[in-house]
Scaffold this active site. Structure first.
Site, PDB file in Angstrom:
ATOM      1  N   CYS A   1     -18.573  -0.943 -19.888  1.00  0.00           N
ATOM      2  CA  CYS A   1     -19.836  -0.962 -19.138  1.00  0.00           C
ATOM      3  C   CYS A   1     -20.628  -2.242 -19.357  1.00  0.00           C
ATOM      4  O   CYS A   1     -21.319  -2.719 -18.444  1.00  0.00           O
ATOM      5  CB  CYS A   1     -20.675   0.256 -19.497  1.00  0.00           C
ATOM      6  SG  CYS A   1     -19.932   1.836 -19.023  1.00  0.00           S
TER       7      CYS A   1
ATOM      8  N   GLU B   1       0.819  -1.206   0.000  1.00  0.00           N
ATOM      9  CA  GLU B   1       0.000   0.000   0.000  1.00  0.00           C
ATOM     10  C   GLU B   1       0.857   1.261   0.000  1.00  0.00           C
ATOM     11  O   GLU B   1       0.518   2.259  -0.636  1.00  0.00           O
ATOM     12  CB  GLU B   1      -0.961   0.006   1.185  1.00  0.00           C
ATOM     13  CG  GLU B   1      -2.114  -0.966   1.051  1.00  0.00           C
ATOM     14  CD  GLU B   1      -3.003  -0.667  -0.141  1.00  0.00           C
ATOM     15  OE1 GLU B   1      -3.051   0.498  -0.582  1.00  0.00           O
ATOM     16  OE2 GLU B   1      -3.659  -1.601  -0.648  1.00  0.00           O
TER      17      GLU B   1
ATOM     18  N   TYR C   1      -6.083   6.896   4.161  1.00  0.00           N
ATOM     19  CA  TYR C   1      -6.306   5.834   3.179  1.00  0.00           C
ATOM     20  C   TYR C   1      -5.544   4.563   3.535  1.00  0.00           C
ATOM     21  O   TYR C   1      -6.112   3.453   3.524  1.00  0.00           O
ATOM     22  CB  TYR C   1      -5.903   6.283   1.767  1.00  0.00           C
ATOM     23  CG  TYR C   1      -5.826   5.094   0.848  1.00  0.00           C
ATOM     24  CD1 TYR C   1      -6.987   4.520   0.351  1.00  0.00           C
ATOM     25  CD2 TYR C   1      -4.604   4.490   0.553  1.00  0.00           C
ATOM     26  CE1 TYR C   1      -6.946   3.382  -0.438  1.00  0.00           C
ATOM     27  CE2 TYR C   1      -4.542   3.346  -0.228  1.00  0.00           C
ATOM     28  CZ  TYR C   1      -5.718   2.797  -0.723  1.00  0.00           C
ATOM     29  OH  TYR C   1      -5.670   1.662  -1.478  1.00  0.00           O
TER      30      TYR C   1
ATOM     31  N   CYS D   1     -14.011  -0.586 -15.093  1.00  0.00           N
ATOM     32  CA  CYS D   1     -14.346   0.839 -15.008  1.00  0.00           C
ATOM     33  C   CYS D   1     -13.083   1.674 -15.212  1.00  0.00           C
ATOM     34  O   CYS D   1     -12.682   2.475 -14.363  1.00  0.00           O
ATOM     35  CB  CYS D   1     -14.999   1.124 -13.649  1.00  0.00           C
ATOM     36  SG  CYS D   1     -15.946   2.657 -13.595  1.00  0.00           S
TER      37      CYS D   1
ATOM     38  N   CYS E   1     -25.997   1.933 -12.505  1.00  0.00           N
ATOM     39  CA  CYS E   1     -24.973   2.993 -12.559  1.00  0.00           C
ATOM     40  C   CYS E   1     -25.564   4.254 -13.182  1.00  0.00           C
ATOM     41  O   CYS E   1     -26.053   4.233 -14.325  1.00  0.00           O
ATOM     42  CB  CYS E   1     -23.769   2.504 -13.372  1.00  0.00           C
ATOM     43  SG  CYS E   1     -22.513   3.775 -13.635  1.00  0.00           S
TER      44      CYS E   1
ATOM     45  N   ASP F   1      -9.197   4.343  -3.255  1.00  0.00           N
ATOM     46  CA  ASP F   1      -8.024   4.692  -4.056  1.00  0.00           C
ATOM     47  C   ASP F   1      -8.513   5.245  -5.394  1.00  0.00           C
ATOM     48  O   ASP F   1      -9.709   5.512  -5.576  1.00  0.00           O
ATOM     49  CB  ASP F   1      -7.103   3.478  -4.230  1.00  0.00           C
ATOM     50  CG  ASP F   1      -7.685   2.412  -5.157  1.00  0.00           C
ATOM     51  OD1 ASP F   1      -8.878   2.506  -5.538  1.00  0.00           O
ATOM     52  OD2 ASP F   1      -6.950   1.478  -5.517  1.00  0.00           O
TER      53      ASP F   1
ATOM     54  N   CYS G   1     -19.723  -4.759 -16.777  1.00  0.00           N
ATOM     55  CA  CYS G   1     -19.747  -4.311 -15.386  1.00  0.00           C
ATOM     56  C   CYS G   1     -20.906  -4.961 -14.632  1.00  0.00           C
ATOM     57  O   CYS G   1     -22.044  -4.943 -15.107  1.00  0.00           O
ATOM     58  CB  CYS G   1     -19.876  -2.790 -15.327  1.00  0.00           C
ATOM     59  SG  CYS G   1     -19.980  -2.151 -13.638  1.00  0.00           S
TER      60      CYS G   1
END
Length: 369
Positions: A214, A52, A135, A207, A223, A153, A217
């Site tokens: 899409c 991270e 975060y 995405c 959405c 993120d 997805c």
């Protein structure tokens, strides 16, 4: 449910449906990453933390070999804490944002000596560790310890901004994006680690910034951006100002016997803090710079043909003109000599590595090496 107004609550059924769809997609499409536990395995908090920190401002493809190198050199946080800082900085060279490496080393000392090598499982305790902010603390809590947390993120930011069609431009829009993400994640104990990583993978694979997929997805039916027909325009970004331009000189300083090249250790604070690099002038605006006295005291710099090194930082663009000279006396301060054949393996940050590569590759100057 779109624009710049995010509700305080969502129907539980809507949250359940979203999470169920995302997790089902993740179970079939999850990425295999060297720091990520496989299904049924227990995550290694050291690996989660290390990855991270490396992933801050850096893409996965770049991080993978650095992560693998670090865990090979320092397989536990205790090993990392015992390593000299210079070795850590050298291993980090090329990854950028070098304050991360210094904080990583400080943090390893704290975790190893004060915490017995055990990572805290509370947000405030994690945030007391150097280099861990909101975060990173959330990511560690969620991914390493499977605790509910709001992990946002760049990939998650894109997914959430599109799902809710948040029109407030970034960076102000980040507040609304986090609020929206919290509606879907806060307090949820149904696979929080997998859910956090699922949204990351969804943003990385489906995405995507341009031409989002899409049709593939799992949550496209609800959405808001897709319903509006322009998902790729989210997240909305404020118009960027042109980056300032700076310039200066960078110096190839050789020993009299032409066997060594002069480098210096840069100050701990500032760009490339604590890293090794070629000596440079001050970086001025409007294309103006002067050779510093510490360079002129060694000899007269001669302009190197074709040696214009360009580099882009987050907040400004830089051009450095290369100059060469032979040192007429022993330099002082934090400068030191390296063997000319070792210049590419000296752990130089990317800016200085570009100059080293120019020297080696250019027929005229490469012959010197």
């Amino acid at each position: 449910m779109s624009g710049s107004i995010i509700p305080d609550k969502l129907p539980v059924a809507s949250i359940n449906s979203f999470r169920k769809s995302v997790l089902a997609w993740y179970d079939q499409n999850r990425r295999t990453l060297p720091w990520r536990a496989l299904p049924g395995q227990k995550p290694n908090p050291y690996h989660v933390w290390l990855s991270e920190v490396m992933l801050q401002q850096t893409v996965v493809a770049t991080v993978v070999p650095y992560f693998q190198s670090f865990v090979r050199l320092w397989p536990t946080v205790h090993h990392l804490a015992q390593a000299p800082q210079d070795d850590v900085l050298k291993a980090w060279a090329g990854l950028g944002y070098y304050a991360r490496a210094r904080n990583l080393h400080k943090a390893s000392h704290m975790i190893s000596t004060e915490l017995g090598g055990v990572f805290p499982q509370a947000e405030q305790a994690l945030k007391s560790i150097p280099g861990i902010g909101d975060y990173t603390a959330a990511a560690i809590l969620s991914i390493a310890f499977d605790q509910p947390a709001v992990v946002v993120d760049g990939n998650v930011e894109r997914v959430v901004s599109r799902y809710f069609a948040i029109t407030e431009p970034l960076p102000k829009g980040k507040i609304l994006i986090r609020k929206a993400a919290a509606l879907l994640a806060q307090g949820r104990i149904d696979r929080p680690a997998d859910y956090a990583q699922a949204l990351m993978d969804l943003g990385a694979a489906i995405c995507v910034p341009k031409n989002p997929r899409c049709s593939a997805c799992p949550v496209s039916r609800t959405c808001q951006a897709r319903k509006q027909g322009h998902a790729a325009s989210f997240p909305v970004r404020a118009t960027k100002k042109a980056k300032p331009f700076k310039s200066g000189a960078i110096y190839l300083i050789k020993s009299r016997d032409n066997c060594r090249i002069l480098l210096e250790k840069r100050p701990e604070e500032g760009l490339f803090g604590g890293m090794s690099g070629f000596l440079t002038s001050e970086w001025g605006d409007q294309g103006h710079f002067e050779h510093p006295e510490r360079i002129l005291s060694l000899g007269m710099p001669q302009k190197m043909r074709g040696a214009l090194i360009k580099h882009s930082f987050t907040h400004f663009d830089l051009e450095l003109q290369g100059y060469e000279l032979i040192a007429l006396r022993k330099p002082s301060g934090t400068s030191f000599w390296v063997n000319k054949n070792d210049i590419l393996e000296s752990g130089l940050p990317s800016l200085f590595q570009k100059f080293a590569r120019f020297i080696v590759d250019n027929k005229r100057y490469g012959a010197l090496l």
